[in-house]
Write a protein that holds these residues in place. Structure first.
Motif, short mmCIF file in Angstrom:
data_model
loop_
_atom_site.label_atom_id
_atom_site.label_comp_id
_atom_site.label_asym_id
_atom_site.label_seq_id
_atom_site.Cartn_x
_atom_site.Cartn_y
_atom_site.Cartn_z
N TRP A 36 47.04 58.13 27.47
CA TRP A 36 46.88 57.79 26.07
C TRP A 36 48.24 57.80 25.35
O TRP A 36 48.59 56.86 24.64
N ALA B 298 46.16 60.70 14.23
CA ALA B 298 45.99 60.44 15.67
C ALA B 298 47.33 60.33 16.40
O ALA B 298 47.36 59.96 17.58
N LEU C 52 42.00 56.97 9.89
CA LEU C 52 41.85 57.17 11.33
C LEU C 52 42.91 56.31 12.03
O LEU C 52 42.64 55.20 12.47
N CYS C 53 44.13 56.86 12.11
CA CYS C 53 45.25 56.08 12.65
C CYS C 53 46.37 57.01 13.09
O CYS C 53 46.29 58.21 12.91
N TYR D 180 39.94 54.27 21.42
CA TYR D 180 38.95 55.29 21.09
C TYR D 180 38.43 55.92 22.39
O TYR D 180 37.43 55.47 22.95
N THR D 181 39.15 56.93 22.84
CA THR D 181 38.78 57.61 24.08
C THR D 181 38.29 59.03 23.79
O THR D 181 38.49 59.54 22.69
N LEU E 205 39.52 61.72 20.93
CA LEU E 205 38.58 62.38 20.03
C LEU E 205 38.87 63.88 19.91
O LEU E 205 38.92 64.43 18.80
N ASN F 128 37.87 54.46 8.04
CA ASN F 128 37.94 53.48 9.14
C ASN F 128 39.08 52.50 8.88
O ASN F 128 39.46 52.26 7.74
N SER G 161 39.57 51.49 25.28
CA SER G 161 38.67 52.28 24.44
C SER G 161 37.39 52.60 25.21
O SER G 161 36.89 51.77 25.96
N ARG H 50 33.04 52.72 20.49
CA ARG H 50 33.38 51.94 19.29
C ARG H 50 33.87 52.88 18.19
O ARG H 50 33.64 54.10 18.23
N GLU H 51 34.50 52.28 17.18
CA GLU H 51 35.08 53.11 16.11
C GLU H 51 33.99 53.94 15.42
O GLU H 51 34.22 55.11 15.09
N PHE I 38 33.18 56.92 17.44
CA PHE I 38 34.28 57.88 17.34
C PHE I 38 34.16 58.67 16.03
O PHE I 38 34.25 59.90 16.01
#
Lengths: 258, 276, 92
Positions: free
Chosen positions: A4, B72, B101-102, B119-120, B124, B146, B156, B159-160, B163
C-alpha cells in the motif's frame, strides 16, 4: 502495508515528477489515465504556484507574472512541500534566488524575498498574551541581567544590502507608486512584526536591531546590552526596552535557569 | 467519548462556505445565513484571520473543514498540525469539525491536494487508527467526507461507501456526504451514486456538500467554481428522501460570485429541504 | 558588569514606576512604517482551475522558453534597476 505504501509512493512520484505508473495499477474507463493524473499534476503545481504568488506578491510584480510562473515552476521542482498547511510553503525563496541564473542581475531580489517571507510568516504567526508588567515587579534587580526576553512570534529582524522597504512600499499601491528609488542608496535595518492585527515593516535603529537580535537568539539581557553598547556607544537600554514592550515586540521573559 | 458530537451540532438548514472576498460584507451587514463553513488551515495561527473568524462565530454557527490533515497518508500524522487544529477548536468552539478521506504526505513530501488511495483492509485499519487519534486529541467526533477523484486504484478491495461504513463502525466518526463529489465520480469513473447513497449508514451522516464543477479536457474537474448542476440537485433530492434532512453547504472556492448568488444557491437547497 | 547592572536596574525601575503609557520616544526610536494588504488563505479543497503547463512530463525538459526568459515587470522602473552594482551587465 508495504504494498500500500509503495502504491502511494509511486502515485506521488507520478504527480510530482511525471514518473510512469505500472500498467494496470489504475482504473480509468472514460479518458486516458494520463488525463486523470494530469488533474493531480495541475493541482500540485497550481496550488504551490498560487501559494508562492500569495507569499511573494512584490517579487511577482517585479519580475512580471509570466516570468514568475517560470520562476515558481523551477522553485517547485527544487523545493518539496513539507506540510499539509500551504502557508508554510516557500520559505527558501531567498536562497533559491541567490542561485537562480535568470535573475542574477536583479541583485536585490533575495533581500525582497526575505522581506516578503517575513511578512507572510508574521501574518500567520500565533497570537500570544500581552506583556505582564506586574510579573516584572517580582524579579529581584540582581536577576535582571540574566533575564531572557521573548519576542512576539511574528518578529523577524532583517539587515538588507538594498533599500527593499521602499521598493516594497512602492508596490502596495501601484498606481501612485514612487519608483524613484536608487538601488545603490544602501540597505535597511528592519523589524517585521504584527501589531494590532496588521503586519508592520518598520525601519529601526541598527543598535535596536543588534540588541533585539541577541535577545531573540536567547542571549541574556545583561550580555546583550553590553555587546550592543560596545558596538553602538549611544545605545540607550532604558528607552529601547520600554519602547519594544510598549510596541508588543517584547512579550515575555524567562528567569535564568538556576 | 467517541460518539460525542462537536460541542453543539449544526442547525439542519442550508449554509455557505465563507471565503475572504465576503468577510467584510458578512461582518458589516450580518446577512441571514444558516451557518458558515471555513477551511481550518486558513485560520491556523493568530492575527487577522483568526480575529475575523472569531467575530463571525459570534453571529453564526461555524463548521471547521480541514483540507490538510492527510488522514490516509502513510506518514505519521503531523503533531503540529493536530495541535493547531485543537487550538483552533478551543478558540472557535465549532459546531462541526470535518476532514477528507484522503492522503497528502509520503516520505516527508506533501502534495497539497486531496489524493485517493486503494480501499484495502490494511488501509482501513490505518485510517481508523488515525481518525481515533484525531478524535482523541479534539475530544469529540469528526465527520469524514467522501472524495472526488480522477483515477481509481485497481487493487481496492472494497468500494468507498463500504470503507466509510466500516470506518464509522470502528471509530464512531460521522460522515460528510459531498453529493457533488459522487456525481463527479459517476461522470468520470462510472461510480454508482445511488448505491453510494444506500450504502452509507444514514444515521452517521451529519452534513451534505453541494458545489459546481467544470468539464475540462473530457474530465469533470471538481473546481467549486460554478452553480450546482441540475444532475446534482436531482441526486440531492434523492439523498434527502433516502438519508434525510441534514445541514447542507454551498461550496464555492474559485471565481467566487457575489454573496447574493451564494445565498440564492443556499435558498435552493433550503426549498428542497422544506419540500413535503 | 556593575555598570550594566546599574543601567538595567534604572531601565526596569523606571518601567515599573512609569508603566508603558509614559513611553517617551527617543529620536532613534522614531520608526517609519510600511503598510501591506490582507492575505486570503491558500488552503482549499477545490481542484485548481487554471492550467499550469504540467500536463505531461514537464519537469526539467521540454520548455525551450526557460532558458531565454527574462523578467518583464516593475524591475525595469527602478533606478539602476538592470545593472549589477558598479555597472557590470548581466552575464550571458
Amino acid at each position: 502495508m508495504n504494498n500500500w505504501d509503495e502504491t502511494l509512493a509511486h502515485f506521488s512520484a507520478a504527480i510530482r515528477t511525471g514518473a510512469v505508473l505500472a500498467p494496470g495499477a489504475l482504473n480509468c474507463p472514460h479518458y486516458a489515465e494520463e488525463r486523470g493524473i494530469g488533474v493531480y499534476r495541475n493541482n500540485f503545481r497550481g496550488n504551490l504556484h498560487d501559494t508562492l504568488a500569495s507569499a511573494y506578491p512584490v517579487l511577482r510584480q517585479l519580475v512580471g507574472e509570466d516570468f514568475f510562473r517560470l520562476l515558481a515552476k523551477r522553485f517547485i521542482e527544487q523545493q518539496a512541500s513539507r506540510s499539509g498547511n500551504l502557508h508554510r510553503y516557500g520559505g527558501e525563496m531567498a536562497e533559491f534566488l541567490t542561485h537562480f541564473e535568470n535573475t542574477q542581475h536583479l541583485v536585490y531580489l533575495p533581500d525582497m524575498a526575505r522581506l516578503e517571507w517575513a511578512y507572510h510568516r508574521a501574518y500567520f504567526a500565533d497570537d500570544v498574551p500581552s506583556f505582564d508588567l506586574p510579573r516584572l515587579a517580582n524579579i529581584a534587580p540582581d536577576a535582571y541581567a540574566g533575564l531572557r526576553w521573548q519576542l512576539h512570534p511574528s518578529c523577524t529582524l532583517l539587515t538588507t544590502a538594498y533599500p527593499v522597504a521602499a521598493i516594497w512600499q512602492a508596490h502596495q499601491e501601484i498606481e501612485a507608486a514612487d519608483f524613484n528609488i536608487d538601488l545603490l542608496s544602501g540597505g535597511d535595518s528592519l523589524l517585521v512584526y504584527r501589531k494590532d492585527l496588521s503586519v508592520d515593516i518598520v525601519r529601526i535603529a541598527p543598535a535596536s536591531l543588534h540588541w533585539l537580535a541577541q535577545l531573540q537568539q536567547g542571549t541574556g539581557m545583561g550580555d546583550a546590552t553590553e555587546t550592543t553598547s560596545s558596538a553602538h556607544p549611544d545605545f540607550d537600554v532604558a528607552t529601547t526596552l520600554q519602547h519594544w514592550i510598549a510596541q508588543g515586540v517584547l512579550v515575555n521573559f524567562l528567569r535564568p535557569s538556576p | 467519548m467517541m460518539n460525542t458530537p462537536a460541542s453543539h451540532s449544526l442547525p439542519v438548514v442550508a449554509g455557505i462556505g465563507l471565503r475572504a472576498p465576503h468577510y467584510a460584507e458578512v461582518l458589516e451587514r450580518r446577512p441571514p445565513l444558516g451557518w458558515i463553513e471555513v477551511h481550518s488551515e486558513n485560520f491556523f495561527g493568530g492575527g487577522a484571520p483568526l480575529h475575523t473568524l472569531l467575530q463571525v462565530a459570534q453571529q453564526y454557527p461555524v463548521s471547521l473543514h480541514g483540507v490538510g490533515m492527510g488522514l490516509a497518508s502513510p506518514d505519521p500524522l503531523d503533531p503540529g498540525h493536530l495541535r493547531e487544529l485543537r487550538q483552533l477548536c478551543d478558540a472557535v468552539n465549532p459546531s462541526s469539525v470535518s476532514e477528507h478521506l484522503c492522503w497528502n504526505t509520503a516520505g516527508g513530501i506533501a502534495i497539497n491536494d486531496l489524493l485517493p488511495f486503494p480501499y484495502t483492509r490494511d488501509a482501513l485499519s490505518h485510517v481508523a487508527a488515525r481518525v481515533r487519534q484525531v478524535q482523541d486529541v479534539l475530544g469529540h467526533q469528526i465527520l469524514i467526507e467522501n472524495l472526488s477523484y480522477y483515477v481509481a486504484f485497481n487493487n481496492s478491495e472494497m468500494r468507498e461507501e463500504e470503507f466509510l461504513t466500516e470506518l464509522v463502525a470502528r471509530t464512531g466518526c460521522g460522515l460528510l456526504f459531498d453529493v457533488n463529489n459522487i456525481y463527479v465520480n459517476t461522470v468520470n469513473l462510472g461510480v454508482d451514486a445511488k448505491a453510494f447513497v444506500h450504502g452509507i449508514p444514514a444515521a452517521a451522516v451529519g452534513e451534505y456538500h453541494l458545489a459546481g464543477a467544470s468539464m475540462m479536457g473530457g474530465c469533470l474537474v471538481d473546481t467549486h467554481s460554478a452553480r450546482v448542476f441540475d444532475e446534482v440537485w436531482a441526486l440531492y433530492e434523492y439523498t434527502l428522501q433516502h438519508i434525510g434532512k441534514r445541514p447542507t453547504l454551498i461550496e464555492w472556492d474559485v471565481d467566487i460570485p457575489a454573496l447574493a448568488v451564494l445565498q440564492g444557491e443556499a435558498q435552493k437547497a433550503q426549498h428542497r429541504m422544506d419540500a413535503p | 558588569m556593575s555598570n550594566t547592572h546599574n543601567l538595567l536596574s534604572a531601565a526596569i525601575g523606571s518601567l515599573l514606576v512609569m508603566g508603558l503609557a509614559g513611553n517617551v520616544m527617543a529620536a532613534d526610536m522614531q520608526t517609519e512604517k510600511c503598510f501591506g494588504v490582507a492575505k486570503a488563505g491558500k488552503n482549499d479543497c477545490a481542484s485548481n482551475k487554471s492550467a499550469h503547463a504540467c500536463a505531461g512530463q514537464a519537469t526539467m525538459n521540454g520548455d525551450p522558453h526557460d532558458f531565454v526568459a527574462v523578467p518583464k515587470g516593475t524591475c525595469d522602473k527602478l533606478a539602476n534597476g538592470s545593472t549589477m552594482p558598479g555597472g557590470a551587465m548581466m552575464k550571458k
